[in-house]
Design an enzyme around this catalytic site. Sequence first.
Site, PDB file in Angstrom:
ATOM      1  N   SER A 137       0.813  -1.214   0.000  1.00 50.97           N
ATOM      2  CA  SER A 137       0.000   0.000   0.000  1.00 50.97           C
ATOM      3  C   SER A 137       0.851   1.272   0.000  1.00 50.97           C
ATOM      4  O   SER A 137       1.533   1.564  -0.982  1.00 50.97           O
ATOM      5  CB  SER A 137      -0.958  -0.049   1.200  1.00 50.97           C
ATOM      6  OG  SER A 137      -1.908   0.976   1.142  1.00 50.97           O
TER       7      SER A 137
ATOM      8  N   ASP B  50      10.153   5.072 -10.179  1.00 49.98           N
ATOM      9  CA  ASP B  50       9.709   5.651 -11.445  1.00 49.98           C
ATOM     10  C   ASP B  50      10.427   6.952 -11.775  1.00 49.98           C
ATOM     11  O   ASP B  50      10.642   7.273 -12.949  1.00 49.98           O
ATOM     12  CB  ASP B  50       8.202   5.896 -11.411  1.00 49.98           C
ATOM     13  CG  ASP B  50       7.408   4.638 -11.725  1.00 49.98           C
ATOM     14  OD1 ASP B  50       8.031   3.570 -11.883  1.00 49.98           O
ATOM     15  OD2 ASP B  50       6.162   4.719 -11.807  1.00 49.98           O
TER      16      ASP B  50
ATOM     17  N   LYS C 146      -0.688  -4.327  -2.981  1.00 48.31           N
ATOM     18  CA  LYS C 146      -1.968  -3.859  -2.442  1.00 48.31           C
ATOM     19  C   LYS C 146      -2.177  -2.428  -2.917  1.00 48.31           C
ATOM     20  O   LYS C 146      -1.638  -1.492  -2.349  1.00 48.31           O
ATOM     21  CB  LYS C 146      -1.955  -3.951  -0.915  1.00 48.31           C
ATOM     22  CG  LYS C 146      -3.335  -3.800  -0.265  1.00 48.31           C
ATOM     23  CD  LYS C 146      -3.609  -2.377   0.132  1.00 48.31           C
ATOM     24  CE  LYS C 146      -4.909  -2.237   0.893  1.00 48.31           C
ATOM     25  NZ  LYS C 146      -5.268  -0.833   1.162  1.00 48.31           N
TER      26      LYS C 146
END
Length: 537
Positions: free
Chosen positions: A295, A306, A320
């Site tokens: 999460s 990224d 998740k």
Amino acid sequence: MARLRVPALVVVAAVAIGFLMGSLMSGQVQASSALTSKLHVFNEILTYADKFYVEEVDAVELVEGAIAGLLEELDPHSTYVRPKDYEQMTERNTGEYEGIGISFEIREGWITVITAIEGGPSAHLGIRPGDRIVGIEGESAKDLVSEEVIAKLKGPKGTDVDITVERPGANNTFDLTIRRDRIPIYSVPYHFMLDDETGYIRATRFSATTSEELEAALRDLESQGMQKLVFDLRNNSGGYLNQAIEVSDRFIKGDEVIVYTKGRIKGSSQYYYSSNGVTRSKFPLICLVNHGSASASEIVSGAIQDHDRGLVIGQTTFGKGLVQRQYSLRDGSALLLTVARYYTPSGRLIQRSYEDRDEYLEYFRRLNDGDIDESEIEARPEFKTLNEERTVYGGGGITPDILVEDVYDPNEIQTKLEQLRVFFEFANDYAARNLDKATLVQRDFVTNFELPEAGFKEFKKFIKDVEGAEELTQEDIENEREYIKLGVKRELAGNLWGLNARYQVFVQEDPQLQKALTHFNEAENMARLYAKVGIDE
């Protein structure tokens, strides 16, 4: 005239059905003849269960079970939280409670202090690891269960509680009056220098105070000369979305996407950006993750990866990526309902497939990724990082830049030693007899201390009298000499300086961390390139 008995279950069912029917009538739930019919069937089933089931049924538990079954039809993370559990969840996530400020375990029937929380009233009064609380308010504390201890020691700020303490190495017990206070529940419990240049920070969840705690830890390490950082998110199951964004913001330059969400209802589809505030965008960064990272941890590690801000090392994360919105209910319970999905800045969906629920929920227990075929990874959708255009993979979770399968996996003898708590017990007694904190320096101790041979011989004698250790032979003890010496050192550090020092010793034998430290050359190159992003634009 005989009284008409109305079963409790029927009353509960009537209230539940009445509420739902009211919701249908008011338009809160879209009405349909099929739904209305099924609600009446539900009411009939509850009534029959109450009248004819072979045993008496608990009305509340039965209805709560029905609620749980309803939510299971949606996804694994839409959850009904009972009132008592909701109170505990709120306490954990807000980052504080009111009490005396200790963590403890029940050992041999006694309340045994594991640590006195820094800054709390117990720490101010000198409570130490290994102290036993043998009395509370003039009554014996022997054989209390944890729930009873919590009920007696927690209480409103400003109220007093009297305790009697037995200390290792002391001849007599002593009494203390502790004034309860607000006690912080730290989500960033550990930070320290691994060497003269390398800082280490571990976050265990994302509570309401995580960003503030991280900032304090960063400033402290910077004051000690930190030039590069290991940020440990292993086994961090997540928490508040806003905290994940603020934590990412500490490392990502301004006006960059950190995460975005997509949902069905108004307001659930949003982009979240980094601010133009203070950012640590230059020093080399390694982010540690594993199967238990979920999460909010995946939002942070995904943003770091990224944007090519740092290296992500470890194991593929849990996957998740569902956003829960919290709805408080009238009886003090709550509904955590999925309203959207998380996506990383490059467009990767974090959520892993949960078609097989058992496999999905057991994923975090796997020790390694060894049973994942390379072709399976290659079959996942490919994405490109935003600056260096490196290939990263979607399909659920964050796949690390560098996979490190080595994990702490104790053997049978080591597991037995830990279960017996022998290091903690021996260290408390040994410290009381042999060590003077005033003459010791924490960093020197963590780096250089080694249990002397005489101390190891004392341990061998000590363990002979430990209940449950009979099956351990002297050969077993000798074969685990180095493990035992490190275990005792770990607990000695905790006894003298607290949990931060204890954990500092523990990570010396952490295989994933030690392997990660060998990759700082790559992290340094990545940091140099990231520092240049935007300069020529």
